[in-house]
Design a protein around this motif. Sequence first.
Motif, PDB file in Angstrom:
ATOM      1  N   THR A 165       0.813  -1.211   0.000  1.00 46.93           N
ATOM      2  CA  THR A 165       0.000   0.000   0.000  1.00 46.93           C
ATOM      3  C   THR A 165       0.852   1.269   0.000  1.00 46.93           C
ATOM      4  OG1 THR A 165      -0.206  -0.202   2.401  1.00 46.93           O
ATOM      5  CG2 THR A 165      -2.014  -1.059   1.078  1.00 46.93           C
ATOM      6  N   ASP A 166       2.102   1.192   0.463  1.00 42.79           N
ATOM      7  CA  ASP A 166       2.986   2.362   0.443  1.00 42.79           C
ATOM      8  C   ASP A 166       3.686   2.542  -0.905  1.00 42.79           C
ATOM      9  OD1 ASP A 166       2.422   3.063   3.059  1.00 42.79           O
ATOM     10  OD2 ASP A 166       4.024   1.798   3.875  1.00 42.79           O
ATOM     11  N   GLY A 167       3.715   1.482  -1.715  1.00 40.02           N
ATOM     12  CA  GLY A 167       4.324   1.566  -3.027  1.00 40.02           C
ATOM     13  C   GLY A 167       5.833   1.446  -3.058  1.00 40.02           C
ATOM     14  N   ASP A 168       6.455   1.121  -1.914  1.00 38.43           N
ATOM     15  CA  ASP A 168       7.916   1.008  -1.893  1.00 38.43           C
ATOM     16  C   ASP A 168       8.403  -0.437  -1.959  1.00 38.43           C
ATOM     17  OD1 ASP A 168       7.021   0.310   0.621  1.00 38.43           O
ATOM     18  OD2 ASP A 168       8.544   1.453   1.712  1.00 38.43           O
ATOM     19  N   LEU A 169       7.469  -1.380  -1.980  1.00 38.12           N
ATOM     20  CA  LEU A 169       7.814  -2.795  -2.134  1.00 38.12           C
ATOM     21  C   LEU A 169       6.906  -3.412  -3.200  1.00 38.12           C
ATOM     22  CD1 LEU A 169       8.182  -3.957   1.584  1.00 38.12           C
ATOM     23  CD2 LEU A 169      10.048  -3.526  -0.040  1.00 38.12           C
ATOM     24  N   PHE A 170       7.477  -4.350  -3.950  1.00 35.33           N
ATOM     25  CA  PHE A 170       6.728  -5.029  -5.004  1.00 35.33           C
ATOM     26  C   PHE A 170       6.750  -6.529  -4.717  1.00 35.33           C
ATOM     27  CE2 PHE A 170       6.117  -6.926  -9.203  1.00 35.33           C
ATOM     28  CZ  PHE A 170       5.030  -6.197  -9.662  1.00 35.33           C
ATOM     29  N   PHE A 171       5.574  -7.144  -4.713  1.00 35.32           N
ATOM     30  CA  PHE A 171       5.418  -8.547  -4.342  1.00 35.32           C
ATOM     31  C   PHE A 171       4.977  -9.371  -5.554  1.00 35.32           C
ATOM     32  CE2 PHE A 171       5.321  -6.366  -0.421  1.00 35.32           C
ATOM     33  CZ  PHE A 171       5.353  -7.246   0.659  1.00 35.32           C
ATOM     34  N   LEU A 172       5.452 -10.613  -5.589  1.00 34.18           N
ATOM     35  CA  LEU A 172       4.902 -11.559  -6.560  1.00 34.18           C
ATOM     36  C   LEU A 172       4.836 -12.944  -5.933  1.00 34.18           C
ATOM     37  CD1 LEU A 172       7.344 -13.525  -7.950  1.00 34.18           C
ATOM     38  CD2 LEU A 172       7.945 -11.331  -8.977  1.00 34.18           C
ATOM     39  N   THR A 173       3.867 -13.731  -6.395  1.00 36.56           N
ATOM     40  CA  THR A 173       3.729 -15.115  -5.939  1.00 36.56           C
ATOM     41  C   THR A 173       4.219 -16.046  -7.033  1.00 36.56           C
ATOM     42  OG1 THR A 173       1.446 -15.254  -6.759  1.00 36.56           O
ATOM     43  CG2 THR A 173       1.770 -14.545  -4.474  1.00 36.56           C
ATOM     44  N   SER A 174       4.725 -17.214  -6.633  1.00 35.97           N
ATOM     45  CA  SER A 174       5.391 -18.087  -7.600  1.00 35.97           C
ATOM     46  C   SER A 174       4.824 -19.497  -7.596  1.00 35.97           C
ATOM     47  CB  SER A 174       6.889 -18.158  -7.299  1.00 35.97           C
ATOM     48  OG  SER A 174       7.148 -19.094  -6.267  1.00 35.97           O
ATOM     49  N   GLY A 175       5.156 -20.206  -8.657  1.00 35.71           N
ATOM     50  CA  GLY A 175       4.793 -21.606  -8.768  1.00 35.71           C
ATOM     51  C   GLY A 175       5.539 -22.496  -7.806  1.00 35.71           C
ATOM     52  N   GLN A 176       6.551 -21.943  -7.149  1.00 37.08           N
ATOM     53  CA  GLN A 176       7.327 -22.685  -6.164  1.00 37.08           C
ATOM     54  C   GLN A 176       6.733 -22.575  -4.762  1.00 37.08           C
ATOM     55  OE1 GLN A 176      10.920 -20.439  -6.808  1.00 37.08           O
ATOM     56  NE2 GLN A 176      11.688 -21.854  -8.373  1.00 37.08           N
ATOM     57  N   GLY A 177       5.606 -21.866  -4.638  1.00 36.03           N
ATOM     58  CA  GLY A 177       4.984 -21.681  -3.333  1.00 36.03           C
ATOM     59  C   GLY A 177       5.550 -20.520  -2.541  1.00 36.03           C
ATOM     60  N   SER A 178       6.373 -19.708  -3.179  1.00 34.15           N
ATOM     61  CA  SER A 178       7.058 -18.633  -2.467  1.00 34.15           C
ATOM     62  C   SER A 178       6.509 -17.260  -2.811  1.00 34.15           C
ATOM     63  CB  SER A 178       8.557 -18.688  -2.773  1.00 34.15           C
ATOM     64  OG  SER A 178       8.789 -18.715  -4.165  1.00 34.15           O
ATOM     65  N   ILE A 179       6.781 -16.305  -1.911  1.00 36.43           N
ATOM     66  CA  ILE A 179       6.503 -14.893  -2.131  1.00 36.43           C
ATOM     67  C   ILE A 179       7.842 -14.191  -2.286  1.00 36.43           C
ATOM     68  CG2 ILE A 179       5.416 -12.818  -1.213  1.00 36.43           C
ATOM     69  CD1 ILE A 179       3.867 -14.710   0.720  1.00 36.43           C
ATOM     70  N   HIS A 180       7.995 -13.451  -3.372  1.00 33.92           N
ATOM     71  CA  HIS A 180       9.226 -12.718  -3.625  1.00 33.92           C
ATOM     72  C   HIS A 180       8.935 -11.231  -3.452  1.00 33.92           C
ATOM     73  CE1 HIS A 180      11.360 -16.237  -5.490  1.00 33.92           C
ATOM     74  NE2 HIS A 180      10.094 -16.631  -5.551  1.00 33.92           N
ATOM     75  N   ILE A 181       9.765 -10.559  -2.653  1.00 37.09           N
ATOM     76  CA  ILE A 181       9.540  -9.167  -2.299  1.00 37.09           C
ATOM     77  C   ILE A 181      10.731  -8.336  -2.762  1.00 37.09           C
ATOM     78  CG2 ILE A 181       9.010  -7.562  -0.435  1.00 37.09           C
ATOM     79  CD1 ILE A 181       8.076 -10.017   1.208  1.00 37.09           C
ATOM     80  N   PHE A 182      10.447  -7.314  -3.576  1.00 38.16           N
ATOM     81  CA  PHE A 182      11.482  -6.463  -4.146  1.00 38.16           C
ATOM     82  C   PHE A 182      11.303  -5.032  -3.653  1.00 38.16           C
ATOM     83  CE2 PHE A 182      10.639  -9.963  -6.954  1.00 38.16           C
ATOM     84  CZ  PHE A 182      11.870 -10.358  -7.436  1.00 38.16           C
ATOM     85  N   SER A 183      12.410  -4.330  -3.471  1.00 36.63           N
ATOM     86  CA  SER A 183      12.317  -2.896  -3.231  1.00 36.63           C
ATOM     87  C   SER A 183      11.880  -2.234  -4.538  1.00 36.63           C
ATOM     88  CB  SER A 183      13.658  -2.337  -2.762  1.00 36.63           C
ATOM     89  OG  SER A 183      14.691  -2.689  -3.677  1.00 36.63           O
ATOM     90  N   TYR A 184      11.198  -1.108  -4.398  1.00 38.12           N
ATOM     91  CA  TYR A 184      10.756  -0.391  -5.592  1.00 38.12           C
ATOM     92  C   TYR A 184      11.089   1.088  -5.430  1.00 38.12           C
ATOM     93  CZ  TYR A 184       8.054   1.073  -9.571  1.00 38.12           C
ATOM     94  OH  TYR A 184       7.702   1.600 -10.791  1.00 38.12           O
ATOM     95  N   PRO A 185      11.663   1.740  -6.467  1.00 38.22           N
ATOM     96  CA  PRO A 185      11.646   1.313  -7.880  1.00 38.22           C
ATOM     97  C   PRO A 185      12.874   0.561  -8.370  1.00 38.22           C
ATOM     98  CG  PRO A 185      12.301   3.604  -7.723  1.00 38.22           C
ATOM     99  CD  PRO A 185      12.021   3.166  -6.324  1.00 38.22           C
ATOM    100  N   ASP A 186      13.866   0.289  -7.514  1.00 37.54           N
ATOM    101  CA  ASP A 186      15.088  -0.332  -8.038  1.00 37.54           C
ATOM    102  C   ASP A 186      14.950  -1.832  -8.282  1.00 37.54           C
ATOM    103  OD1 ASP A 186      14.980  -1.075  -5.409  1.00 37.54           O
ATOM    104  OD2 ASP A 186      16.978  -0.341  -4.873  1.00 37.54           O
ATOM    105  N   LEU A 187      13.869  -2.443  -7.790  1.00 35.18           N
ATOM    106  CA  LEU A 187      13.572  -3.862  -8.040  1.00 35.18           C
ATOM    107  C   LEU A 187      14.711  -4.781  -7.601  1.00 35.18           C
ATOM    108  CD1 LEU A 187      11.750  -3.567 -11.488  1.00 35.18           C
ATOM    109  CD2 LEU A 187      10.709  -4.021  -9.258  1.00 35.18           C
ATOM    110  N   LYS A 188      15.228  -4.524  -6.412  1.00 32.36           N
ATOM    111  CA  LYS A 188      16.234  -5.399  -5.810  1.00 32.36           C
ATOM    112  C   LYS A 188      15.537  -6.378  -4.864  1.00 32.36           C
ATOM    113  CE  LYS A 188      19.611  -3.143  -7.746  1.00 32.36           C
ATOM    114  NZ  LYS A 188      20.384  -3.748  -8.888  1.00 32.36           N
ATOM    115  N   LEU A 189      15.869  -7.643  -4.999  1.00 32.99           N
ATOM    116  CA  LEU A 189      15.239  -8.660  -4.160  1.00 32.99           C
ATOM    117  C   LEU A 189      15.588  -8.434  -2.693  1.00 32.99           C
ATOM    118  CD1 LEU A 189      13.544 -11.285  -4.038  1.00 32.99           C
ATOM    119  CD2 LEU A 189      15.695 -12.548  -4.243  1.00 32.99           C
ATOM    120  N   GLN A 190      14.570  -8.340  -1.851  1.00 30.24           N
ATOM    121  CA  GLN A 190      14.766  -8.134  -0.420  1.00 30.24           C
ATOM    122  C   GLN A 190      14.514  -9.402   0.383  1.00 30.24           C
ATOM    123  OE1 GLN A 190      15.829  -4.943   0.707  1.00 30.24           O
ATOM    124  NE2 GLN A 190      16.058  -4.763  -1.530  1.00 30.24           N
TER     125      GLN A 190
END
Length: 322
Positions: A165-190
């Motif tokens: 909701t703050d727009g500083d993190l980007f989330f995605l769900t995967s076929g591996q059962g995991s949640i991947h969280i990236f900083s935004y806008p640099d899209l670095k995996l956190q």
Amino acid sequence: MATYLENMRKHFQSNNRVREQYQTHSAKVHSVAWNCDGRRLASGSFDKTVNVYVLDNDRDRLSRDLTFKGHSDSVDQLCWHPKHSDLLATASGDKTVRIWDARANKSVATINTKGENINICWSPDGSTLSVGNKDDLLTFIDVKSHKTKAEEQFKFEVNEISWNTDGDLFFLTSGQGSIHIFSYPDLKLQYTIQAHPANCICIEFDPKGKYFATGSADALVSIWDVGELVCVRTLTRLEWPVRTLSFSHDGKMLASASEDLIIDIAEVESGEKISEITCQAPTFTVAWHPKRPLLAFACDDRDNYERDAGNVKVYGFPGENT
């Protein structure tokens, strides 16, 4: 004093609740979404069209207002601008993203992408669209220029995508059962969180920014604390892969649905069941109204479900303005 859970149960048990069904598409509805002020509902369909409905608050009835045509393939997902009530974005299998203006009843932008698009989301500030395709490529589009400003190719199955909701993190769900969280806008995996033992299908943030929920092929719904990134409770009432989730406007209810012939409605803080909506077919898209306890949803039309082809349904309570 009656608790929130008790009050909502009484509402759902009341004979005065509204059940409406609208036959507006000629094929399966893939996505439904309310705009930010709750005056319009949009639906995207396999029939390549988008319908926009206007809500009559006095009668809790929808009437079809607009039909957007232009995509040459299925409209797989749509989302409204988070702050502009007239702008809508759609992702299609025709390898384009379109932005529509409900005031002008037309597409105001067509953005070509590199693959068949299956999911889309808008950043909380409305400046960026992210779209994912069947080849697990994410494209970030500047809304003003309609130009691609970043791309990320993944080597695993990417399912649903969302900003926090703050727009500083980007989330995605995967076929591996995991949640991947990236900083935004640099899209670095956190962070990478192993959330489920099976395919993690969908993700949804509550409007208050306190929780997010994920749904999985293991038939579980997990509710997570946004700040701590820990699972605080798990819902186990569904028996099939969880395909869609939606938090109510106050963040207190969570609707979840699957191939089960029910939509489960839970109290977020306790995980307890408030009610369930009986369906005639699997449900793959649900959306709570942004200001009121009205739930829009659409069911599948496969096999013996032709009677549900193209239907959009609304479930809620008359006169329940909050």
